[in-house]
Design an enzyme around this catalytic site. Structure first.
Site, PDB file in Angstrom:
ATOM      1  CG  HIS A 282      -2.218  -0.852   0.632  1.00  0.00           C
ATOM      2  ND1 HIS A 282      -2.268  -2.206   0.797  1.00  0.00           N
ATOM      3  CD2 HIS A 282      -3.290  -0.522  -0.117  1.00  0.00           C
ATOM      4  CE1 HIS A 282      -3.344  -2.667   0.204  1.00  0.00           C
ATOM      5  NE2 HIS A 282      -3.993  -1.661  -0.353  1.00  0.00           N
TER       6      HIS A 282
ATOM      7  NE  ARG B 260     -11.341  -2.539  -1.885  1.00  0.00           N
ATOM      8  CZ  ARG B 260     -10.030  -2.739  -2.045  1.00  0.00           C
ATOM      9  NH1 ARG B 260      -9.599  -3.607  -2.944  1.00  0.00           N
ATOM     10  NH2 ARG B 260      -9.166  -2.064  -1.342  1.00  0.00           N
TER      11      ARG B 260
ATOM     12  CD  GLU C  27      -9.781  -8.835  -3.596  1.00  0.00           C
ATOM     13  OE1 GLU C  27      -8.705  -8.227  -3.680  1.00  0.00           O
ATOM     14  OE2 GLU C  27     -10.754  -8.362  -2.982  1.00  0.00           O
TER      15      GLU C  27
ATOM     16  CG  ASP D 203      -5.329  -9.315  -2.300  1.00  0.00           C
ATOM     17  OD1 ASP D 203      -4.273  -9.495  -1.659  1.00  0.00           O
ATOM     18  OD2 ASP D 203      -6.135  -8.415  -2.030  1.00  0.00           O
TER      19      ASP D 203
ATOM     20  CB  CYS E  10      -9.429  -2.362  -9.787  1.00  0.00           C
ATOM     21  SG  CYS E  10      -9.934  -3.621  -8.619  1.00  0.00           S
TER      22      CYS E  10
HETATM   23  C1  PEP Z   1      -6.271  -6.210  -5.529  1.00  0.00           C
HETATM   24  O1  PEP Z   1      -6.180  -7.090  -4.675  1.00  0.00           O
HETATM   25  O2  PEP Z   1      -5.872  -6.364  -6.715  1.00  0.00           O
HETATM   26  C2  PEP Z   1      -6.841  -4.907  -5.207  1.00  0.00           C
HETATM   27  C3  PEP Z   1      -7.101  -4.018  -6.135  1.00  0.00           C
HETATM   28  O3  PEP Z   1      -7.099  -4.636  -3.906  1.00  0.00           O
HETATM   29  P1  PEP Z   1      -6.011  -4.183  -2.817  1.00  0.00           P
HETATM   30  O4  PEP Z   1      -4.730  -3.869  -3.551  1.00  0.00           O
HETATM   31  O5  PEP Z   1      -6.596  -3.018  -2.127  1.00  0.00           O
HETATM   32  O6  PEP Z   1      -5.903  -5.410  -1.981  1.00  0.00           O
HETATM   33 MG    MG Z   2      -7.198  -6.937  -2.763  1.00  0.00          MG
END
Ligand code: PEP
Ligand code: MG
Length: 569
Positions: free
Chosen positions: A188, A331, A430, A454, A501
């Site tokens: 993140h 989301r 995911e 994920d 995404c």
């Molecule tokens: C993902 O898992 O690809 C996603 C977009 O969610 P995050 O990166 O917030 O886990």
């Molecule tokens: Mg994710």
């Protein structure tokens, strides 16, 4: 000295290093003769700490609003609390211990006491006491305590890792880039760097062992390189690289208002991923046709309690209004994994990425889930809202989440609220089970958004945060492409759309593959949108699609990459 890391956010930054870390707070024990003088030393350290916290609070209020400043008010209260301060003074006076030792002993006692309380709010106070007393201790020891919110000159942040809330505190004006020891492209901190549009390198392994405060640093987010104390000549070379990148950006900007159409006339939608309403401007400035992922967990972070329905409503409404009639995919809360919320009091788990998180948590905590759904439904009157649920592993989970949504919709209508009747409800794909079973899901959901960050880690069993297994984190692996293809085909067979995404959607190597597989919507970091549009306008979708079977029959990621290179050259 040059260090190689993972390019997490593009661009080139040149500035002085600012180490974001706790200083060494160790000290030798000693007996104090002049206790009055020692009490005075404590008083002085308290005064400096308080004035520092006041400044930080003011700054946070100005930059990020009252909400984010709250935590510092709580810290100030701790330092004014006689129940904490008096026993420290008594320890100095009666036990003749140093201010450092007295402070540490009393703080440890309170931290222990709060930590063991039943109430989550009280347990959170333990963290506050730890934070503030460490600040006072640093002042007693004459050590520098880092205050990222107070940075007032251009710097590059050097840290072992940055938590999402650290990143949220960074001052966009002065923080020119960052480099960390750990992390990957989809951690993140990397995602936040891209939304802040600052160059970043993660996963250098040991940059904190090699850089001192004030060292000159170059962060090359284009090639994943960090230079420490570069020569004059190197600085000039990188200044040129900076200028060239700026020129390249100007070229891309010419396509800002153009549609995303391939050479053979096929249209796809390019959206941006956002974490806060402030990020929408970046999506618009970079020519985004949608918000393909609004990660709402940032509304819940950096605070001491849950955001209210009203606060959430305002945030969602703001995003929808800024986007006008363009789609906004929101989301629902995806906590857990690397996104912790201390006040929710989730127990520590052995495998947080496989644990009680996201929709699993929300379905069991309707007191958290329902206010978010209500806020979203109310906001739907202000734009083109689509709602999606994260981490769906089974159809039952989707049905249960959707039933709660419909229940709240009914309730709100009865209360007299206007709710849009065309809200699409979809899911993140995911988890491999969902990708495999996409055909069955496609009959019930309105859309899919593939979360490859994920999906790849679960399919390859390779932690997305762990650079030691990053060689297994392979977006172009035929196993991943087979799952992605399965999801897209399933969606189309039911007349639904499939988006992506995860970070893979903005990856220039993946883009031709995804285009050929028929992906309808690509949602990425705002800064990737224009380069992606430029690339897609040069690609022939049909030509790649004609080779789909060949591609999916390949055995390794390497073969896929080599084949695609040949096909698109
Ligand atoms: C993902 O898992 O690809 C996603 C977009 O969610 P995050 O990166 O917030 O886990
Ligand atoms: Mg994710």
């Amino acid at each position: 000295m040059t260090l190689q890391g993972i390019a997490a956010s593009s661009g080139v930054a040149i500035a002085k290093a600012y180490r974001l870390e706790l200083p060494d707070l160790s000290f030798d024990k000693k007996t104090i003769e002049d206790t009055a003088k020692e009490v005075q030393r404590l008083e002085d350290a308290l005064t400096v700490s308080k004035s520092e916290l006041e400044k930080i609070r003011e700054h946070a209020k100005k930059e990020m609003g009252e909400e984010h400043a709250e935590i510092f008010s709580a810290h100030l209260l701790v330092l004014d609390d006689p129940e904490l301060i008096n026993p420290i003074k008594e320890k100095i006076e009666y036990d003749k211990k140093s201010a450092e030792e007295s402070l540490q002993e009393i703080a440890a006692m309170f931290i222990d006491m709060f930590k063991n309380m039943d109430n989550a709010y009280m347990r959170e106070r333990a963290a506050d006491i730890k934070d503030v007393t460490e600040r006072v201790l640093a002042h007693l020891l004459g050590a520098v305590f880092p205050n990222p919110a107070l940075i007032n000159e251009e710097v590059i942040i050097i840290a072992n890792d940055l938590t999402p809330s650290d990143t949220a505190q960074l001052n966009r004006e002065f923080v020119k880039g960052f480099a960390t020891d750990i992390g990957g492209r989809t951690s993140h901190s990397a995602i936040m760097a891209r939304s802040l549009e600052i160059p970043a390198i993660v996963g250098t392994k040991d940059i904190t062992a090699k850089v001192e405060n004030g060292d000159m640093i170059i962060v090359d987010g284009l090639d994943g390189v960090v230079l420490i104390n570069p020569s004059e000549e190197e600085i000039n070379t990188y200044r040129d690289k900076q200028t060239n990148f700026a020129k390249q950006k100007e070229e891309w900007a010419k396509l800002k208002d153009e549609a995303t159409t391939s050479k053979d006339g096929q249209h796809v939608e390019l959206g941006g991923n956002i974490g806060t309403p402030e990020d929408v401007q970046g999506v618009i400035n970079n020519g985004g046709e949608a918000v393909g992922l609004y990660r709402t967990e940032f509304l819940y972070m950096g605070k001491s309690q849950l955001p209210t329905e009203e606060e959430q409503y305002e945030a969602y409404k703001s995003v929808l209004e800024q986007m006008g009639d363009k789609p906004v995919v929101v989301r629902t809360l995806d906590v857990g994994g690397d996104k912790e919320l201390s006040y929710l009091d989730l127990p520590k788990e052995m495998n947080p990425f496989l644990g009680f998180r996201a929709i699993r948590f929300c379905l069991e905590n309707e007191n958290v889930f329902r206010p978010q759904l209500r806020a979203l439904l109310r906001a739907s009157a202000h734009g083109n809202l689509k709602i999606m649920f994260p981490m769906i592993a089974t159809l039952e989970e989707f049905r249960q989440a959707k039933a709660i949504l419909l229940d709240e919709k009914e309730a709100l209508k009865n209360e007299g609220h206007t709710i849009s009747d065309s809200i699409e409800v979809g899911i993140m794909v995911e988890i491999p089970s969902t990708a495999v079973l996409a055909k069955q899901f496609a009959k019930e959901v309105d859309f899919f958004s593939i979360g490859t960050n994920d999906l790849i880690q679960y399919t390859m069993a390779a932690d997305r945060m762990n650079e030691r297994v990053s060689y297994l984190y392979q977006p172009y692996h035929p196993a991943i492409l087979t799952l992605v293809n399965n999801v897209i085909e399933a969606a189309h067979s039911e007349g639904k759309w499939a988006g992506m995404c995860g970070e893979m959607a903005g990856d220039p190597i993946a883009i031709p593959i995804l285009l050929g597989l028929g992906l309808d919507e690509f949602s990425m970091s705002a800064t990737s949108i224009l380069p992606a549009r430029t690339q897609i306008r040069d690609l022939s979708k049909e030509k790649i699609a004609a080779n789909k079977d060949k591609l999916l029959a390949m055995s390794t990621a390497e073969e896929v990459v080599a084949f695609m290179k040949e096909l698109t050259e």
